[in-house]
Design a protein around this motif. Structure first.
Motif, PDB file in Angstrom:
ATOM      1  N   UNK A   1       2.820  -4.606   7.624  1.00 29.38           N
ATOM      2  CA  UNK A   1       2.050  -4.150   8.787  1.00 29.38           C
ATOM      3  C   UNK A   1       0.646  -3.691   8.388  1.00 29.38           C
ATOM      4  N   UNK A   2       0.268  -3.955   7.134  1.00 36.90           N
ATOM      5  CA  UNK A   2      -1.046  -3.563   6.662  1.00 36.90           C
ATOM      6  C   UNK A   2      -1.178  -2.073   6.436  1.00 36.90           C
ATOM      7  N   UNK A   3      -0.042  -1.399   6.230  1.00 35.71           N
ATOM      8  CA  UNK A   3      -0.032   0.043   6.014  1.00 35.71           C
ATOM      9  C   UNK A   3       0.358   0.366   4.582  1.00 35.71           C
ATOM     10  N   UNK A   4       0.100   1.587   4.155  1.00 31.18           N
ATOM     11  CA  UNK A   4       0.408   2.024   2.795  1.00 31.18           C
ATOM     12  C   UNK A   4       0.929   3.458   2.806  1.00 31.18           C
ATOM     13  N   UNK A   5       1.630   3.798   1.718  1.00 31.33           N
ATOM     14  CA  UNK A   5       1.944   5.198   1.492  1.00 31.33           C
ATOM     15  C   UNK A   5       0.643   5.882   1.072  1.00 31.33           C
ATOM     16  N   UNK A   6       0.631   7.198   1.138  1.00 32.53           N
ATOM     17  CA  UNK A   6      -0.589   7.919   0.779  1.00 32.53           C
ATOM     18  C   UNK A   6      -0.804   8.009  -0.701  1.00 32.53           C
TER      19      UNK A   6
ATOM     20  N   UNK B   1      10.287   1.058  -3.153  1.00 30.95           N
ATOM     21  CA  UNK B   1       9.730  -0.300  -3.175  1.00 30.95           C
ATOM     22  C   UNK B   1       9.959  -1.026  -1.863  1.00 30.95           C
ATOM     23  N   UNK B   2      11.138  -0.859  -1.285  1.00 31.46           N
ATOM     24  CA  UNK B   2      11.455  -1.486   0.008  1.00 31.46           C
ATOM     25  C   UNK B   2      10.553  -0.913   1.102  1.00 31.46           C
ATOM     26  N   UNK B   3      10.368   0.397   1.081  1.00 33.97           N
ATOM     27  CA  UNK B   3       9.494   1.052   2.068  1.00 33.97           C
ATOM     28  C   UNK B   3       8.065   0.538   1.916  1.00 33.97           C
ATOM     29  N   UNK B   4       7.590   0.456   0.679  1.00 37.02           N
ATOM     30  CA  UNK B   4       6.223  -0.013   0.450  1.00 37.02           C
ATOM     31  C   UNK B   4       6.047  -1.458   0.916  1.00 37.02           C
TER      32      UNK B   4
ATOM     33  N   UNK C   1       6.767   3.820  10.829  1.00 35.36           N
ATOM     34  CA  UNK C   1       5.421   4.254  11.232  1.00 35.36           C
ATOM     35  C   UNK C   1       5.101   5.661  10.701  1.00 35.36           C
ATOM     36  N   UNK C   2       6.107   6.541  10.721  1.00 37.92           N
ATOM     37  CA  UNK C   2       5.903   7.926  10.278  1.00 37.92           C
ATOM     38  C   UNK C   2       5.646   8.027   8.776  1.00 37.92           C
ATOM     39  N   UNK C   3       6.029   7.011   8.027  1.00 35.26           N
ATOM     40  CA  UNK C   3       5.886   7.061   6.570  1.00 35.26           C
ATOM     41  C   UNK C   3       4.502   6.627   6.102  1.00 35.26           C
ATOM     42  N   UNK C   4       3.734   5.967   6.962  1.00 33.65           N
ATOM     43  CA  UNK C   4       2.388   5.519   6.585  1.00 33.65           C
ATOM     44  C   UNK C   4       1.527   6.733   6.247  1.00 33.65           C
ATOM     45  N   UNK C   5       0.932   6.708   5.075  1.00 37.17           N
ATOM     46  CA  UNK C   5       0.069   7.794   4.658  1.00 37.17           C
ATOM     47  C   UNK C   5       0.765   8.944   3.951  1.00 37.17           C
TER      48      UNK C   5
ATOM     49  N   UNK D   1      13.393   0.904   7.333  1.00 40.36           N
ATOM     50  CA  UNK D   1      13.874  -0.347   6.722  1.00 40.36           C
ATOM     51  C   UNK D   1      15.280  -0.164   6.170  1.00 40.36           C
ATOM     52  N   UNK D   2      15.927  -1.276   5.864  1.00 41.27           N
ATOM     53  CA  UNK D   2      17.285  -1.241   5.326  1.00 41.27           C
ATOM     54  C   UNK D   2      17.244  -0.775   3.874  1.00 41.27           C
TER      55      UNK D   2
END
Length: 64
Positions: A59-64, A50-53, A28-32, A9-10
């Motif tokens: 996309x229905x994904x989260x950080x771990x 915050x921007x990454x989250x 995609x690589x940041x999910x989890x 993301x920007x």
């Protein structure tokens, strides 16, 4: 703001450099990945996290 899973993301240049330096080149690589692990990267601040989250959330994904 619509984000792609194939790009980062920007976020600011220091945060982008921190992610690419750690081997991350797409959202995609940041999910989890643990938030605390990303927060330790030099140049990664609360705003970029915050921007990454928010981008992952689209996309229905989260950080771990």
């Amino acid at each position: 703001m619509d984000s792609s899973l194939d790009t980062l993301p920007k976020i600011g240049a220091p945060a982008t450099r921190a992610l690419t330096g750690a081997g991350y080149s797409s959202l995609r690589q940041l999910a989890g990945v643990p938030r605390a692990e990303l927060a330790k990267l030099h140049g990664m601040g609360p705003k970029a996290l915050g921007i990454i989250e928010a981008a992952l959330d689209q996309h229905g994904l989260r950080l771990g």
